[in-house]
Design an enzyme around this catalytic site. Structure first.
Site, PDB file in Angstrom:
ATOM      1  N   SER A  44       0.811  -1.223   0.000  1.00 58.13           N
ATOM      2  CA  SER A  44       0.000   0.000   0.000  1.00 58.13           C
ATOM      3  C   SER A  44       0.844   1.273   0.000  1.00 58.13           C
ATOM      4  O   SER A  44       2.072   1.231   0.133  1.00 58.13           O
ATOM      5  CB  SER A  44      -0.917   0.050   1.229  1.00 58.13           C
ATOM      6  N   MET A  45       0.097   2.392  -0.103  1.00 61.24           N
ATOM      7  CA  MET A  45       0.756   3.708  -0.075  1.00 61.24           C
ATOM      8  C   MET A  45       1.339   4.030   1.290  1.00 61.24           C
ATOM      9  O   MET A  45       2.007   5.040   1.453  1.00 61.24           O
ATOM     10  CB  MET A  45      -0.238   4.793  -0.523  1.00 61.24           C
ATOM     11  N   LYS A  46       1.063   3.199   2.298  1.00 62.41           N
ATOM     12  CA  LYS A  46       1.616   3.452   3.630  1.00 62.41           C
ATOM     13  C   LYS A  46       3.100   3.079   3.703  1.00 62.41           C
ATOM     14  O   LYS A  46       3.765   3.425   4.678  1.00 62.41           O
ATOM     15  CB  LYS A  46       0.846   2.654   4.680  1.00 62.41           C
ATOM     16  N   ASP A  47       3.632   2.373   2.704  1.00 64.49           N
ATOM     17  CA  ASP A  47       5.046   1.973   2.767  1.00 64.49           C
ATOM     18  C   ASP A  47       5.968   3.191   2.873  1.00 64.49           C
ATOM     19  O   ASP A  47       6.898   3.223   3.667  1.00 64.49           O
ATOM     20  CB  ASP A  47       5.444   1.162   1.525  1.00 64.49           C
ATOM     21  N   THR A  50       5.403   4.961   6.333  1.00 62.29           N
ATOM     22  CA  THR A  50       5.954   4.278   7.510  1.00 62.29           C
ATOM     23  C   THR A  50       7.477   4.325   7.500  1.00 62.29           C
ATOM     24  O   THR A  50       8.107   4.439   8.548  1.00 62.29           O
ATOM     25  CB  THR A  50       5.468   2.816   7.587  1.00 62.29           C
TER      26      THR A  50
END
Ligand code: PMP
Length: 458
Positions: A44-47, A50
């Protein structure tokens, strides 16, 4: 080290494709492009976000070797953190709400993380809520780092540093509109700030599920009553400090059914193997494009992939049970309840109406609450109790405008909202105001619902 290789998987984050939508967008004038963030290594775009959280925390010495990363997450932030923890040798504990799919929980456990599941149907400040449980675990765990994506500036910061610039470079500044779902708001705030600094006229459009607080707040400044919905990752029942709602130029909303049907279309017709909030973002972008009806370049961010939703969105039984496929055996939708009553029949007050006139309108129609408008625009609601409270004060006057008495004890729904949802909603809010796009299409109170259900059962 081989020339074409990267040192570890974290260096493979980003560089996701930007793809033009075909069939699904054929009835709009705008060109719609999707940014395939679901193709990141942890899904996801959270990589990117984070990685920024952990890098900055390491720089500040907030996390030590062998430490434990703790987070309240709906899954994707967890996956990003778990991947980073695996590479850098940290432990992870994640706290999730129970509406999350089994696959999301299983995938975090696959990375070796501990997952604690908490009830969804409690207030954020309830000690059982996933936010509260995460906080408690941080206090109890030595050498722990609370990633805190809802309050950590490094969340929007990650999108400002990485996602925004990458999209800007790929579009060469030719983007006119950027559309994205709103959860923590990290994506819209980080990308949005970066784009506005370079091209202030870019339109930033947020997509919000019906039941979340954002839409009503952006449109009316009111904190209305949130209620449950099924799409995962977007919408909130509180205002995280990571979201800058002022940056938005517009907000559109979507209901679960249209999100899930669009998600399936994106996979079947475009070959984009995406999850529910991607369907939401594209459904929202298409609504926006239809309302603008002009040739322009719209970029839509697609957050995560389909794999984690196999038991839900891609499972016909689950879709049917929840009334998202056409052959549904449910109580119907709000439109059925409103019946043939036309929008002109909805009894409203204007914010400039006098207290005296609103009282007589309530009496004449036998109603105890009504929506308040400013021109055509909904600005809030007023109820008998608000008038009563006002009339017992010293400085009351029957000739004052009702504007200052307007309150927020309502929820807004669409004509397509399922009747089942109204039951819980009306236990909490005084009334449901039905909005068809931005137009007031009706009002549903407890007695309307009782009457509808009683007539059905004969
Ligand atoms: N879609 C999915 C699947 C998500 O997990 C999230 C994050 N909560 C979002 C959209 C929204 O992104 P943001 O938190 O950056 O607003």
């Amino acid at each position: 080290m081989m020339k074409g290789a990267v040192a570890n998987i974290l260096e493979a984050i980003g560089h996701t494709p930007l793809v033009k939508l075909g069939h699904v967008a054929k009835d709009v004038k705008a060109n719609i492009y999707v940014k395939c963030e679901f193709l990141n290594p942890a899904g996801s775009m959270k990589d990117r976000m984070t990685l920024n959280l952990v890098d900055r925390a390491e720089e500040r010495g907030e996390i030590q070797p062998g430490g434990t990363i703790i987070e309240a997450t709906s899954g994707n932030t967890g996956a990003g953190l778990a991947m980073i923890a695996a590479v850098r040798g940290y432990e992870c504990i994640f706290v999730m709400p129970d509406k999350m799919s089994e696959e999301k929980i299983a995938s975090l456990r696959a990375f070796g993380a501990r997952v604690v599941v908490c009830p969804t149907a409690v207030e954020p400040d309830d000690p059982r809520s996933y936010y509260s449980v995460a906080k408690r675990l941080v206090e109890e765990t030595p050498n722990s780092f609370y990633a805190n994506q809802y309050a950590n500036d490094d969340n929007p910061g990650g999108h400002y540093r990485f996602t925004g610039p990458e999209i800007w470079d790929e579009t060469q500044g030719e983007m006119d509109v950027f559309v994205t779902g709103l959860g923590t708001g990290g994506t819209v705030t980080g990308c949005g700030r970066y784009f506005k600094e370079r091209k202030p006229e870019i339109q930033l459009v947020g997509v919000d599920p019906i039941g979340s607080l954002y839409y009503d707040f952006v449109k009316t400044g009111r904190v209305t009553k949130p209620f449950t919905y099924k799409v995962e990752g977007i919408g909130e029942d509180f205002f995280p400090s990571t979201i800058d709602l002022d940056i938005l130029d517009d907000i559109v909303r979507v209901d679960d059914k249209e999100c899930f049907l669009m998600t399936r279309e994106l996979v079947r017709k475009e070959g984009l193997y995406v999850g529910g909030s991607c369907g939401a973002a594209v459904a929202g972008a298409l609504k926006y494009a239809r309302s603008r009806d002009r040739e322009e370049n719209i970029v839509v961010l697609l957050p995560d992939g389909a794999a984690k939703y196999m038991s839900k969105i891609f499972n016909d039984d689950w879709m049917r049970e929840n009334g998202y496929l056409d052959a549904e055996a449910s109580l119907g939708v709000v439109r059925d309840l409103l019946g043939k009553k036309s929008a002109e029949e909805v009894i409203l007050a204007s914010s400039t109406d006098r207290v005296r006139d609103v009282i007589s309108r309530m009496k004449a129609h036998g109603i105890s609450q009504l929506p308040v408008v400013d021109g055509e625009k909904l600005v809030g609601a007023i109820a008998e109790v608000d008038l009563l409270r006002y009339l017992v004060t010293e400085e009351q006057s029957l000739d004052s405008a009702v504007g200052p008495l307007v309150e927020s004890d309502y929820a807004t729904v669409s004509p397509d909202t399922k009747i089942e949802l109204l039951k819980n909603l009306l236990a909490d809010a005084r009334m449901a105001i039905v909005l068809d796009e931005d137009r007031i299409a009706g009002v549903v109170t407890k007695i309307d619902l009782i009457d509808f259900l009683a007539r059905r059962t004969g």
